[in-house]
Design a protein around this motif. Structure first.
Motif, PDB file in Angstrom:
ATOM      1  N   PHE A 166       1.682  50.105  29.473  1.00 25.78           N
ATOM      2  CA  PHE A 166       2.485  48.446  29.081  1.00 25.78           C
ATOM      3  C   PHE A 166       3.661  47.942  30.080  1.00 25.78           C
ATOM      4  O   PHE A 166       4.158  47.815  30.002  1.00 25.78           O
ATOM      5  CB  PHE A 166       3.203  48.468  27.806  1.00 25.78           C
ATOM      6  CG  PHE A 166       2.315  48.670  26.532  1.00 25.78           C
ATOM      7  CD1 PHE A 166       1.403  47.279  25.981  1.00 25.78           C
ATOM      8  CD2 PHE A 166       2.183  49.599  25.623  1.00 25.78           C
ATOM      9  CE1 PHE A 166       1.252  47.176  24.569  1.00 25.78           C
ATOM     10  CE2 PHE A 166       0.836  50.287  24.445  1.00 25.78           C
ATOM     11  CZ  PHE A 166       0.266  48.290  24.361  1.00 25.78           C
ATOM     12  N   TRP A 218       2.191  42.764  25.154  1.00 24.87           N
ATOM     13  CA  TRP A 218       2.072  43.621  24.354  1.00 24.87           C
ATOM     14  C   TRP A 218       1.712  42.364  22.553  1.00 24.87           C
ATOM     15  O   TRP A 218       1.606  42.397  21.381  1.00 24.87           O
ATOM     16  CB  TRP A 218       3.419  43.770  23.484  1.00 24.87           C
ATOM     17  CG  TRP A 218       4.648  45.291  24.177  1.00 24.87           C
ATOM     18  CD1 TRP A 218       4.801  45.469  24.964  1.00 24.87           C
ATOM     19  CD2 TRP A 218       3.949  45.979  23.336  1.00 24.87           C
ATOM     20  NE1 TRP A 218       5.298  46.926  25.193  1.00 24.87           N
ATOM     21  CE2 TRP A 218       4.120  47.272  23.998  1.00 24.87           C
ATOM     22  CE3 TRP A 218       3.232  46.764  22.005  1.00 24.87           C
ATOM     23  CZ2 TRP A 218       4.481  48.343  24.035  1.00 24.87           C
ATOM     24  CZ3 TRP A 218       3.699  47.803  21.495  1.00 24.87           C
ATOM     25  CH2 TRP A 218       3.831  49.214  22.405  1.00 24.87           C
ATOM     26  N   HIS A 240      -4.045  49.330  26.563  1.00 22.49           N
ATOM     27  CA  HIS A 240      -3.084  48.529  27.129  1.00 22.49           C
ATOM     28  C   HIS A 240      -1.938  50.175  26.770  1.00 22.49           C
ATOM     29  O   HIS A 240      -1.112  50.227  27.935  1.00 22.49           O
ATOM     30  CB  HIS A 240      -2.251  47.374  26.635  1.00 22.49           C
ATOM     31  CG  HIS A 240      -3.123  46.011  26.613  1.00 22.49           C
ATOM     32  ND1 HIS A 240      -2.163  45.196  26.439  1.00 22.49           N
ATOM     33  CD2 HIS A 240      -4.281  45.951  27.976  1.00 22.49           C
ATOM     34  CE1 HIS A 240      -3.449  44.266  26.821  1.00 22.49           C
ATOM     35  NE2 HIS A 240      -4.565  44.730  27.087  1.00 22.49           N
TER      36      HIS A 240
END
Length: 245
Positions: free
Chosen positions: A147, A153, A142
């Motif tokens: 992100f 997350w 990621h």
């Protein structure tokens, strides 16, 4: 499922190394062995452990990284460690010859551990290790996509939580019946959510599902989050097993 995901990832690298075909070929073999093992005790103790061991012994290569931009859901190919966890679930059975005239299978010892409650602690520890490994892999995957979605997350944060619950479940029966199943269920739910988000990411690429093959190769790995749910599944299984006294 894993063979299909690996095929698309390795096809994006044009199968530059012939060994990339090995996990793709082993997928149907492992599926056939699993189905046979479901119906036949003999096959469960013969074909299933052999195919699982064959996968674990091969080297897991990684495809070249992809160039991604901020705000995209694109990630690298699904980590080999996650796939290895899935095969390890079927590969705890290996042939061992004893001094007696008949062959004994290690799966019988595993069944004995389940009956006496020793396997519950081992599965809790395996869940903790799997949660840490997958969280680390997902972080790097990621991070390559910067992100771009805040939900990226979530699986990273759930990794340490699952690891802590697994360790606690290893030492405490109470934690194995409370914290471990809760954390494991959260990992499973997040894996299902990740599958939806990855499918949405593929649909948002040019051509969407009409250009499914290309977008599945260059977009987020569709089935990778489902493989992560196997870690949560191990934790939930550990929670329902009996505990050694």
């Amino acid at each position: 499922m894993m063979a299909a995901e690996i095929y698309f990832e390795h096809d994006s690298a044009s199968f530059g190394n012939k060994m990339m075909w090995v996990p793709v070929a082993l997928g149907p073999v492992g599926a056939a062995a699993g189905v046979a093992g479901f119906f036949s005790r003999r096959m469960a103790k013969m074909a299933l452990p052999i195919t699982s061991a064959a996968y674990r012994r091969r080297r897991h290569g990684r495809s070249p990284p992809r160039q991604t931009g901020p705000g995209t859901l694109t990630a690298h190919p699904p980590p080999g460690s996650i796939t290895a966890v899935a095969y390890r679930m079927g590969g705890t059975m290996q042939i061992r010859r004893r001094s007696s005239s008949a062959a004994r299978w290690d799966i019988d010892r595993v069944v004995g551990d389940v009956r006496t409650g020793r396997f519950e602690r081992s599965l809790s520890a395996l869940t903790a290790a799997g949660a840490l490994v997958t969280a680390a892999e997902i972080y790097f995957e990621h991070d390559s996509a910067s992100f771009g979605n805040k939900m990226m997350w979530a699986p990273v944060a759930l990794g340490p939580v699952g690891a802590a619950a697994g360790v606690a479940g290893f030492f405490s029966r109470r934690m194995a019946k409370t914290a471990l199943p809760i954390a494991s269920a959260a990992i499973v739910a997040n894996g299902l959510q990740g599958t939806y988000l990855h499918a949405r990411g593929i649909a948002q690429k040019p051509g969407g599902w009409r250009n499914a093959r290309y977008n599945m190769e260059m977009g987020p790995p569709l089935l990778a989050p489902l493989l992560v749910t196997m870690v949560g599944g191990m934790g939930m299984l550990a929670a329902v097993l009996r505990r050694e006294r």
